[in-house]
Design a protein around this motif. Structure first.
Motif, PDB file in Angstrom:
ATOM      1  N   HIS A 178       0.833  -1.210   0.000  1.00  0.00           N
ATOM      2  CA  HIS A 178       0.000   0.000   0.000  1.00  0.00           C
ATOM      3  C   HIS A 178       0.867   1.259   0.000  1.00  0.00           C
ATOM      4  O   HIS A 178       0.561   2.235  -0.692  1.00  0.00           O
ATOM      5  N   ASP A 179       1.937   1.225   0.769  1.00  0.00           N
ATOM      6  CA  ASP A 179       2.833   2.376   0.816  1.00  0.00           C
ATOM      7  C   ASP A 179       3.435   2.644  -0.559  1.00  0.00           C
ATOM      8  O   ASP A 179       3.513   3.799  -1.003  1.00  0.00           O
ATOM      9  N   TYR A 180       3.836   1.575  -1.259  1.00  0.00           N
ATOM     10  CA  TYR A 180       4.432   1.750  -2.587  1.00  0.00           C
ATOM     11  C   TYR A 180       3.412   2.300  -3.581  1.00  0.00           C
ATOM     12  O   TYR A 180       3.709   3.230  -4.341  1.00  0.00           O
ATOM     13  N   GLU A 181       2.207   1.720  -3.589  1.00  0.00           N
ATOM     14  CA  GLU A 181       1.195   2.182  -4.546  1.00  0.00           C
ATOM     15  C   GLU A 181       0.842   3.643  -4.315  1.00  0.00           C
ATOM     16  O   GLU A 181       0.646   4.401  -5.267  1.00  0.00           O
ATOM     17  N   LEU A 182       0.767   4.048  -3.062  1.00  0.00           N
ATOM     18  CA  LEU A 182       0.482   5.452  -2.775  1.00  0.00           C
ATOM     19  C   LEU A 182       1.592   6.355  -3.309  1.00  0.00           C
ATOM     20  O   LEU A 182       1.320   7.439  -3.844  1.00  0.00           O
ATOM     21  N   SER A 183       2.835   5.909  -3.189  1.00  0.00           N
ATOM     22  CA  SER A 183       3.947   6.719  -3.696  1.00  0.00           C
ATOM     23  C   SER A 183       3.942   6.793  -5.222  1.00  0.00           C
ATOM     24  O   SER A 183       4.446   7.746  -5.803  1.00  0.00           O
ATOM     25  N   VAL A 237      12.900  -1.161  -0.700  1.00  0.00           N
ATOM     26  CA  VAL A 237      11.703  -0.508  -1.236  1.00  0.00           C
ATOM     27  C   VAL A 237      11.830   1.007  -1.143  1.00  0.00           C
ATOM     28  O   VAL A 237      11.522   1.743  -2.093  1.00  0.00           O
ATOM     29  N   GLY A 238      12.297   1.496  -0.005  1.00  0.00           N
ATOM     30  CA  GLY A 238      12.450   2.939   0.167  1.00  0.00           C
ATOM     31  C   GLY A 238      13.426   3.545  -0.816  1.00  0.00           C
ATOM     32  O   GLY A 238      13.165   4.603  -1.406  1.00  0.00           O
ATOM     33  N   ASN A 247      13.663   5.974  -8.062  1.00  0.00           N
ATOM     34  CA  ASN A 247      12.761   5.905  -9.215  1.00  0.00           C
ATOM     35  C   ASN A 247      11.985   7.202  -9.404  1.00  0.00           C
ATOM     36  O   ASN A 247      11.332   7.409 -10.427  1.00  0.00           O
ATOM     37  N   GLY A 248      12.050   8.078  -8.400  1.00  0.00           N
ATOM     38  CA  GLY A 248      11.343   9.355  -8.490  1.00  0.00           C
ATOM     39  C   GLY A 248       9.839   9.199  -8.539  1.00  0.00           C
ATOM     40  O   GLY A 248       9.167   9.911  -9.306  1.00  0.00           O
ATOM     41  N   ASN A 249       9.285   8.298  -7.729  1.00  0.00           N
ATOM     42  CA  ASN A 249       7.836   8.106  -7.734  1.00  0.00           C
ATOM     43  C   ASN A 249       7.116   9.432  -7.489  1.00  0.00           C
ATOM     44  O   ASN A 249       7.517  10.200  -6.600  1.00  0.00           O
ATOM     45  N   PRO A 250       6.059   9.720  -8.259  1.00  0.00           N
ATOM     46  CA  PRO A 250       5.432  11.045  -8.228  1.00  0.00           C
ATOM     47  C   PRO A 250       4.921  11.487  -6.861  1.00  0.00           C
ATOM     48  O   PRO A 250       4.888  12.681  -6.573  1.00  0.00           O
TER      49      PRO A 250
END
Length: 316
Positions: free
Chosen positions: A110-115, A161-162, A168-171
């Motif tokens: 969930h944390d990744y998808e939110l990022s 993951v962090g 990756n510069g997640n938005p």
């Protein structure tokens, strides 16, 4: 034998002034509330009983831990992430209150998808029977690649993951609790059980990599747990099985290695109390010289209240 109603005429009584009472107006009752009162004032107005007393105890334990420079470990299930509490938890991290974070595997998803997209939590019932539940391409692909790259670089699950989110510069990376921990160089561990998370369904999943990454994090968390003695705090929020079991084993290893972790506090926050958190977090670890608390309520209400109380108490 025929029984007859008992005769109460011979019952002995005593003056109420001689009786010991559990509840006193002067000692235990709430105080009036009013518009514009501070968080500290609101907490002080609560009755000194039951859940309010426990919440005050947790706030004091956390504040005391940080004043002594002892760890405050915040372990949480995925629901805490889905409730949108990252800004609240980030405020505690940035105020140097939370010094380590532990998640289950779903929490990292969930944390990744939110990022990545600023949204998460698909409608499982609507897609389960058509075979698409958990099959979002980017989630499975990215997290499995992040773990492979991280393990190759000597990282555990959480750091891998962090780092991926950041590099990756997640938005929406500013909303990632994991990335926040990595940026501030505080331990963030992810404890996965193989087969429980949607990324285990994907073609790029590698059980050996997932196992190695989460095993490294288990050892890292054990290192933090070993430092809890003499004033640290371990908070379990919304994990009914996995994280309480992980904590108990980490504590056992720490004791076995001679750290003799004692005189620390634990608390379990959840919407209902379950067997393992009560035993493995609240009771067993603190049965020697420690204190365990239980707080029952919705995370989206209790965690902001807890955070505000701690920050007020520390003056941060």
């Amino acid at each position: 034998m025929k029984y007859r109603p008992v005769d109460l005429a011979g019952v002995r009584t005593y003056p109420i002034a001689e009786r010991k009472n559990k509840v006193s107006i002067s000692r235990d009752f709430a105080r009036p509330v009013f518009a514009g009162m501070s968080v500290a004032g609101l907490l002080a107005s609560m009755p000194a009983q039951l859940g309010a007393e426990a919440l005050a105890g947790v706030i004091e334990a956390v504040a005391g831990a940080r004043e002594k420079g002892k760890p405050v470990i915040f372990a949480m299930g995925a629901h805490v992430i889905k409730c949108g509490l990252q800004p609240v938890l980030k405020s505690l991290i940035e105020a140097d209150v939370i010094t380590a974070v532990a998640l289950n595997g779903a929490g990292s998803v969930h944390d990744y998808e939110l990022s990545l997209i600023g949204e998460t939590s698909e409608d499982v019932g609507a897609v389960l029977h058509c075979g698409t539940f958990g099959m979002a391409e980017e989630t499975g692909r990215d997290l499995n690649r992040a773990l492979k790259a991280g393990v190759a670089r000597g990282m555990g699950y959480g750091e891998a993951v962090g780092r991926f989110i950041i590099e990756n510069g997640n938005p929406h990376r500013e909303w990632s609790l994991i990335a926040t921990c990595v940026e501030r160089d505080i331990p963030v561990t992810v404890h996965a059980a193989l087969g429980t998370d949607i990324i285990h369904q994907h073609p790029e999943a590698d059980g050996a990599v997932i196992g190695e990454a989460t095993f490294r994090d288990f050892r890292l968390l054990t290192s933090v747990v070993a430092d809890l003695g003499d004033g640290g705090v371990y908070l379990n929020v919304g994990s009914a099985v996995l994280l309480p079991e992980v904590f108990l084993k980490a504590l056992s290893i720490a004791q076995n290695l001679g750290h003799h972790v004692d005189h620390f506090s634990t608390a379990n926050f959840d919407m209902q109390q379950h067997y393992r958190p009560l035993q493995n977090v609240v009771k067993r670890p603190t049965s020697g010289k420690g204190r365990g608390y239980t707080i029952t309520g919705h995370h989206e209400i209790m965690i902001p209240l807890l955070a505000a109380g701690i920050l007020d108490r520390l003056g941060r």
